[in-house]
Design an enzyme around this catalytic site. Structure first.
Site, PDB file in Angstrom:
ATOM      1  N   PHE A 247      -4.388  14.209 -11.349  1.00  0.00           N
ATOM      2  CA  PHE A 247      -4.396  12.946 -12.109  1.00  0.00           C
ATOM      3  C   PHE A 247      -3.873  11.738 -11.358  1.00  0.00           C
ATOM      4  O   PHE A 247      -4.013  10.606 -11.828  1.00  0.00           O
ATOM      5  CB  PHE A 247      -3.670  13.089 -13.444  1.00  0.00           C
ATOM      6  CG  PHE A 247      -2.167  13.279 -13.360  1.00  0.00           C
ATOM      7  CD1 PHE A 247      -1.624  14.542 -13.281  1.00  0.00           C
ATOM      8  CD2 PHE A 247      -1.313  12.193 -13.409  1.00  0.00           C
ATOM      9  CE1 PHE A 247      -0.247  14.726 -13.235  1.00  0.00           C
ATOM     10  CE2 PHE A 247       0.067  12.357 -13.368  1.00  0.00           C
ATOM     11  CZ  PHE A 247       0.604  13.641 -13.277  1.00  0.00           C
ATOM     12  N   ASP A 248      -3.269  11.920 -10.203  1.00  0.00           N
ATOM     13  CA  ASP A 248      -2.672  10.729  -9.579  1.00  0.00           C
ATOM     14  C   ASP A 248      -2.355  10.992  -8.120  1.00  0.00           C
ATOM     15  O   ASP A 248      -2.628  12.070  -7.582  1.00  0.00           O
ATOM     16  CB  ASP A 248      -1.379  10.354 -10.325  1.00  0.00           C
ATOM     17  CG  ASP A 248      -1.140   8.849 -10.327  1.00  0.00           C
ATOM     18  OD1 ASP A 248      -1.950   8.110  -9.757  1.00  0.00           O
ATOM     19  OD2 ASP A 248      -0.119   8.420 -10.897  1.00  0.00           O
TER      20      ASP A 248
ATOM     21  N   ASN B 279      -2.376   0.116 -14.313  1.00  0.00           N
ATOM     22  CA  ASN B 279      -2.736   1.138 -13.333  1.00  0.00           C
ATOM     23  C   ASN B 279      -3.245   0.490 -12.043  1.00  0.00           C
ATOM     24  O   ASN B 279      -2.805   0.821 -10.941  1.00  0.00           O
ATOM     25  CB  ASN B 279      -3.808   2.041 -13.959  1.00  0.00           C
ATOM     26  CG  ASN B 279      -4.107   3.259 -13.129  1.00  0.00           C
ATOM     27  OD1 ASN B 279      -3.196   3.951 -12.675  1.00  0.00           O
ATOM     28  ND2 ASN B 279      -5.373   3.518 -12.900  1.00  0.00           N
TER      29      ASN B 279
ATOM     30  N   GLY C  81     -11.065   8.172  -9.654  1.00  0.00           N
ATOM     31  CA  GLY C  81     -12.312   8.892  -9.950  1.00  0.00           C
ATOM     32  C   GLY C  81     -12.089  10.389  -9.803  1.00  0.00           C
ATOM     33  O   GLY C  81     -12.757  11.198 -10.423  1.00  0.00           O
ATOM     34  N   ASN C  82     -11.088  10.741  -8.971  1.00  0.00           N
ATOM     35  CA  ASN C  82     -10.692  12.151  -8.863  1.00  0.00           C
ATOM     36  C   ASN C  82      -9.799  12.541 -10.041  1.00  0.00           C
ATOM     37  O   ASN C  82      -9.422  13.693 -10.190  1.00  0.00           O
ATOM     38  CB  ASN C  82      -9.923  12.431  -7.578  1.00  0.00           C
ATOM     39  CG  ASN C  82     -10.814  12.865  -6.450  1.00  0.00           C
ATOM     40  OD1 ASN C  82     -10.837  12.236  -5.406  1.00  0.00           O
ATOM     41  ND2 ASN C  82     -11.573  13.937  -6.663  1.00  0.00           N
ATOM     42  N   SER C  83      -9.465  11.575 -10.860  1.00  0.00           N
ATOM     43  CA  SER C  83      -8.686  11.890 -12.051  1.00  0.00           C
ATOM     44  C   SER C  83      -9.417  12.931 -12.871  1.00  0.00           C
ATOM     45  O   SER C  83     -10.613  12.770 -13.141  1.00  0.00           O
ATOM     46  CB  SER C  83      -8.515  10.640 -12.910  1.00  0.00           C
ATOM     47  OG  SER C  83      -7.500   9.869 -12.410  1.00  0.00           O
TER      48      SER C  83
ATOM     49  N   HIS D 193      -5.408  10.430 -19.586  1.00  0.00           N
ATOM     50  CA  HIS D 193      -5.741   9.009 -19.394  1.00  0.00           C
ATOM     51  C   HIS D 193      -7.244   8.772 -19.319  1.00  0.00           C
ATOM     52  O   HIS D 193      -7.690   7.637 -19.475  1.00  0.00           O
ATOM     53  CB  HIS D 193      -4.978   8.413 -18.201  1.00  0.00           C
ATOM     54  CG  HIS D 193      -5.498   8.720 -16.841  1.00  0.00           C
ATOM     55  ND1 HIS D 193      -4.977   9.698 -16.028  1.00  0.00           N
ATOM     56  CD2 HIS D 193      -6.480   8.155 -16.134  1.00  0.00           C
ATOM     57  CE1 HIS D 193      -5.621   9.700 -14.882  1.00  0.00           C
ATOM     58  NE2 HIS D 193      -6.534   8.768 -14.910  1.00  0.00           N
TER      59      HIS D 193
ATOM     60  N   ASN E  70       3.989   6.097 -13.159  1.00  0.00           N
ATOM     61  CA  ASN E  70       2.619   6.058 -12.651  1.00  0.00           C
ATOM     62  C   ASN E  70       2.662   5.864 -11.135  1.00  0.00           C
ATOM     63  O   ASN E  70       3.470   5.117 -10.616  1.00  0.00           O
ATOM     64  CB  ASN E  70       1.875   4.900 -13.332  1.00  0.00           C
ATOM     65  CG  ASN E  70       0.372   5.006 -13.162  1.00  0.00           C
ATOM     66  OD1 ASN E  70      -0.153   6.042 -12.750  1.00  0.00           O
ATOM     67  ND2 ASN E  70      -0.324   3.924 -13.479  1.00  0.00           N
ATOM     68  N   TRP E  71       1.799   6.542 -10.403  1.00  0.00           N
ATOM     69  CA  TRP E  71       1.735   6.499  -8.936  1.00  0.00           C
ATOM     70  C   TRP E  71       3.058   6.921  -8.302  1.00  0.00           C
ATOM     71  O   TRP E  71       3.451   6.374  -7.273  1.00  0.00           O
ATOM     72  CB  TRP E  71       1.392   5.089  -8.416  1.00  0.00           C
ATOM     73  CG  TRP E  71       0.121   4.515  -8.948  1.00  0.00           C
ATOM     74  CD1 TRP E  71       0.016   3.470  -9.814  1.00  0.00           C
ATOM     75  CD2 TRP E  71      -1.224   4.925  -8.664  1.00  0.00           C
ATOM     76  NE1 TRP E  71      -1.306   3.216 -10.093  1.00  0.00           N
ATOM     77  CE2 TRP E  71      -2.082   4.083  -9.393  1.00  0.00           C
ATOM     78  CE3 TRP E  71      -1.777   5.925  -7.868  1.00  0.00           C
ATOM     79  CZ2 TRP E  71      -3.473   4.213  -9.355  1.00  0.00           C
ATOM     80  CZ3 TRP E  71      -3.161   6.047  -7.829  1.00  0.00           C
ATOM     81  CH2 TRP E  71      -3.983   5.194  -8.562  1.00  0.00           C
TER      82      TRP E  71
ATOM     83  N   ASP F 291      -0.676  15.145 -18.248  1.00  0.00           N
ATOM     84  CA  ASP F 291      -1.873  14.301 -18.280  1.00  0.00           C
ATOM     85  C   ASP F 291      -3.141  15.151 -18.377  1.00  0.00           C
ATOM     86  O   ASP F 291      -3.931  15.222 -17.440  1.00  0.00           O
ATOM     87  CB  ASP F 291      -1.897  13.407 -17.028  1.00  0.00           C
ATOM     88  CG  ASP F 291      -2.862  12.239 -17.182  1.00  0.00           C
ATOM     89  OD1 ASP F 291      -3.678  12.285 -18.113  1.00  0.00           O
ATOM     90  OD2 ASP F 291      -2.781  11.302 -16.377  1.00  0.00           O
TER      91      ASP F 291
HETATM   92  N1  ASP Z   1      -4.900   7.907 -11.105  1.00  0.00           N
HETATM   93  C1  ASP Z   1      -6.162   7.842 -10.443  1.00  0.00           C
HETATM   94  C2  ASP Z   1      -7.311   7.642 -11.349  1.00  0.00           C
HETATM   95  O1  ASP Z   1      -7.107   7.083 -12.397  1.00  0.00           O
HETATM   96  C3  ASP Z   1      -6.331   8.976  -9.520  1.00  0.00           C
HETATM   97  C4  ASP Z   1      -6.022   8.492  -8.163  1.00  0.00           C
HETATM   98  O2  ASP Z   1      -6.359   7.343  -7.873  1.00  0.00           O
HETATM   99  O3  ASP Z   1      -5.466   9.248  -7.397  1.00  0.00           O
HETATM  100  O4  ASP Z   1      -8.455   7.944 -11.033  1.00  0.00           O
END
Ligand code: ASP
Length: 719
Positions: free
Chosen positions: A671-672, A330, A653-655, A87, A215-216, A224
């Site tokens: 990723f999530d 998202n 941002g940790n994605s 993503h 997602n989430w 991903d």
């Molecule tokens: N999916 C989030 C992102 O796009 C990652 C997260 O928020 O845990 O950065």
């Protein structure tokens, strides 16, 4: 028991309960790199020394960690290969796609280095050093300053310190990060890479498997991940895309561990988390819960439906919105999750209780009362004002960010105004040395323009403006919005006569003066000019609020630290952070327990065949059904692990962040988060805070058996 004694027992109990609650919120695990040497790494589970993690004067693990287009990534080869999320490259992938070459749907694989595809708009940043510059940033601030002056003084010093640092370190990017508003500022120096290319991105039905449904959410079966490569000029300096560029040689890259991890294993993450709000007062939370999250989630939901409808019969059109719909969805789902969590946690109420106890503490000493007596009231009054103004202000924000042409007009006019100022008074983006890049980005945003969509979005915003209550009306829009017909007339006329759809004209206009733009009489530029005083007033109000917050917030943090006898870790702010935890399941609801490793069996179960998120490639399903796991099977689970779940502290941002084992070897790509963990951003808890990664075994298995990209496995030293 007499009343006094009774009261003191009760208030003692309240304190105990509060302390326990505060404990729940006390686990702020996003450690800035300046904290690494203060941690007892061995006892936490690391098998690395602090110097191996971060060495200020030598090579360490952080040299392998990059910020890639707002996400995180890590180098996994000596040849500049970076692994991040699917993503995170989605925007670049959709920019490179057409109905004929639909990389979004079918994925992308470069057969050779020469075939690697330019990832437009993507840049890479590597943290090189940091320095506390708090006293320099605050040096011009005086007690007697008005709030807006205070904000200006801080911003001016931030610009100057950045400028000086970039002069002293040519080619580097300097950024001052606010760690605690009005209190602590850190200057970070970054190496920059501006030529990034796509190497291997799996099909959408792998990389985005489960789509928005999943997602989430945990359990997860999404592959991903993607690979990109960093390029620099032949002499090693950062350069714009050019055929002559060569792969970047990172100072350090991660060892990929194809054996992965198991339940209860220790893991840690280095990455660039965006924003958290752990140290905010009740008013801030109330603002988010009552207005911001809900208003934005509702508007995004409307946009998603509108754009999906427009693209439903034409892939060429749909491709223009794929990336936008994805990010709107998202955010929308994240905000809905947050709203649910805020309600369930009664966070505003808890903060109020915390503030009541804090007030008692403050009032317990005359000295404290003098210094901190009005802090809470003043802070919360700022948020009350924001709540009152929210309908109007949030709508104004959308006008200059949602419809392309009006946003573009506002951007051109703003650029002209800023460029008319002396160089040292301009914000960074408008300085001569950065302006070419600003122009390129502005022009790139033209790519996804589609008139019916743009018109529809602006129409909706104008309608919403017409519905604002009297006290919030935007009077500059009144004649435009007095009736539906007036809105239609404006739209017809404007879209029929504007010059802002032409790339060549935009290029020219980016160098125009404010007068030059005004004399064009373009309908969108006219509107932008007309609205300029409204945005100026909004910016002034925000500057004033920010000045009050930066004056009060340090006091708030100080007294809270005294009260809790703790030293706070700053909220996430896009700078490099360390977090650690264990592979661990959780119980999101009564009688439900989620175990922490998902497998190929789940991919088979969910693959209904429905495109675009459940039509798993036949090749993958066949391999999975036949048990062709190669070396990537998890012994006990007798399948290839796909997703892993752990209790680290992460946010947007940790994605793409590397998930590493105790020795710093790559075992997954974050990723999530689980749905309950969207509330993380306000309050972390071991009971619900869970992050999600794609297991390295699935990454390698897909790359080898589905993608057939043996050369990448070799390059990473895995096979
Ligand atoms: N999916 C989030 C992102 O796009 C990652 C997260 O928020 O845990 O950065």
């Amino acid at each position: 028991m007499n009343l006094g004694r009774f009261l003191s027992v009760v208030s003692g109990l309240v304190l105990v309960i509060l302390a326990a609650r505060l404990d729940v919120f006390a686990d702020e695990g996003m450690y800035p790199i300046s904290e690494i040497h203060k941690l007892n790494l061995k006892s936490l589970g690391f098998e690395l020394s602090a110097d191996e993690l971060y060495h200020p004067n030598g090579v360490s693990l952080i040299d392998a960690i990059v910020n890639v287009g707002g996400c995180t990534g890590s180098f996994v080869s000596a040849e500049g290969l970076v692994i991040t999320n699917h993503h995170c490259v989605f925007g670049a992938l959709s920019n490179a796609s057409s109905a004929e070459h639909d990389y979004v749907t079918h994925g992308f694989l470069a057969a050779t280095r020469a075939d690697e595809l330019r990832a437009t708009g993507m840049t890479i940043r590597i943290t090189e050093s940091y320095r506390d510059v708090s006293s320099e940033i605050l040096s011009d601030v005086t007690e007697s300053m008005l709030p807006a002056e205070r904000t200006k003084a801080i911003q001016k010093r931030m610009r100057e310190v950045t400028e000086e640092a970039e002069k002293a370190h040519p080619g580097k990017q300097a950024l001052v990060a606010e760690m605690f508003a009005g209190k602590t500022y850190v200057l970070f120096l970054y190496a920059q890479i501006r030529d990034v290319r796509l190497v291997y991105v799996p099909q959408r039905a792998i990389g985005e498997f489960g789509g928005e449904d999943d997602n989430w959410v945990w359990p997860r079966h999404t592959g991903d991940f993607s690979f990109v490569r960093a390029y620099v000029a032949p002499d090693g300096s950062p350069a714009e895309y050019s055929k002559d560029n060569v792969p970047y040689k990172p100072r350090r890259y991660l060892k990929v561990n194809p054996n992965g991890v198991d339940e209860n294993d220790f893991v840690f993450i280095l990455g660039y988390p965006g924003r958290t709000f752990r140290h905010q007062p009740s008013g801030f939370i109330r603002y988010d819960e009552q207005v911001r999250l809900k208003t934005i989630a509702d508007f995004y939901e409307w946009q998603i439906r509108f754009l999906e409808q427009l693209g439903k019969d034409d892939r060429e059109i749909a491709l223009k919105f794929d990336s936008r719909i994805k990010s709107l969805s998202n955010v929308m789902k994240n905000y809905r999750g947050k709203l649910k969590g805020l309600k369930q946690l009664h966070l505003v109420q808890r903060k109020l209780e915390e503030e009541k106890a804090l007030t008692e503490f403050i009032e317990g000493s005359a000295e404290r009362k003098r210094t901190y007596g009005s802090v809470l009231k003043t802070l919360n009054a700022v948020y009350d004002e924001m709540i009152q103004q929210a309908d109007r202000e949030l709508l104004l924000d959308q006008f200059v960010s949602t419809p392309t042409l009006l946003s573009r007009a506002a951007m051109l006019y703003r650029a002209a105004l800023e460029r008319a100022k002396p160089e040292d008074e301009r914000p960074a983006a408008y300085k001569d040395k950065n302006y070419d890049r600003f122009k390129q980005n502005a022009i790139r945003s033209l790519q996804q323009y589609y008139e019916p969509a743009d018109k529809g979005l602006l129409r909706e915003l104008l309608r919403r403006a017409a519905l604002l209550p009297e006290s919030a009306r935007i009077k500059e829009l009144e004649s435009l919005t007095r009736s539906d017909q007036a809105i239609e007339d404006f739209l017809q006329k404007s879209y029929g006569s504007t010059v802002l759809t032409s790339e060549d004209r935009i290029k020219e206009l980016l160098d125009a003066s404010p007068d030059g733009l005004e004399s064009l009489r373009d309908p969108f530029l006219n509107l932008a000019v007309k609205l300029e005083p409204v945005y100026k007033a909004l910016a002034d109000a925000r500057e004033r609020r920010s000045g009050i917050l930066s004056r009060e917030y340090p006091l708030y943090v100080d007294v809270k630290e005294q009260f809790q006898k703790a030293k706070f870790i700053p909220d996430a702010n896009g700078t490099l952070r360390l977090t650690f935890g264990r592979i661990k399941g959780y119980s999101p609801a009564d009688a439900v327990y989620y175990s922490p490793i998902s497998t190929l069996a789940g991919v088979i179960q969910k693959s209904s065949g429905e495109p675009p998120f459940y039509n798993t490639p036949e090749k993958l399903l066949k391999l999975a059904r036949e048990g062709m796991y190669g070396r990537y099977a998890h012994k006990r689970l007798n399948s290839v692990p796909v997703g892993i779940l752990y209790n680290t502290d992460t946010t947007g941002g940790n994605s793409g962040s590397p998930v590493m084992n105790a020795r710093g070897e790559l075992v997954g790509v974050n990723f999530d988060r689980a749905y309950e963990a969207t509330i993380n951003d306000y309050a972390w808890s071991d009971s619900y805070s869970r992050s999600i990664a794609v297991d390295i075994r699935y990454v390698l298995w897909v790359t080898k058996y589905v993608g057939g990209v043996d050369y990448l496995l070799k390059e990473m030293g895995v096979e």
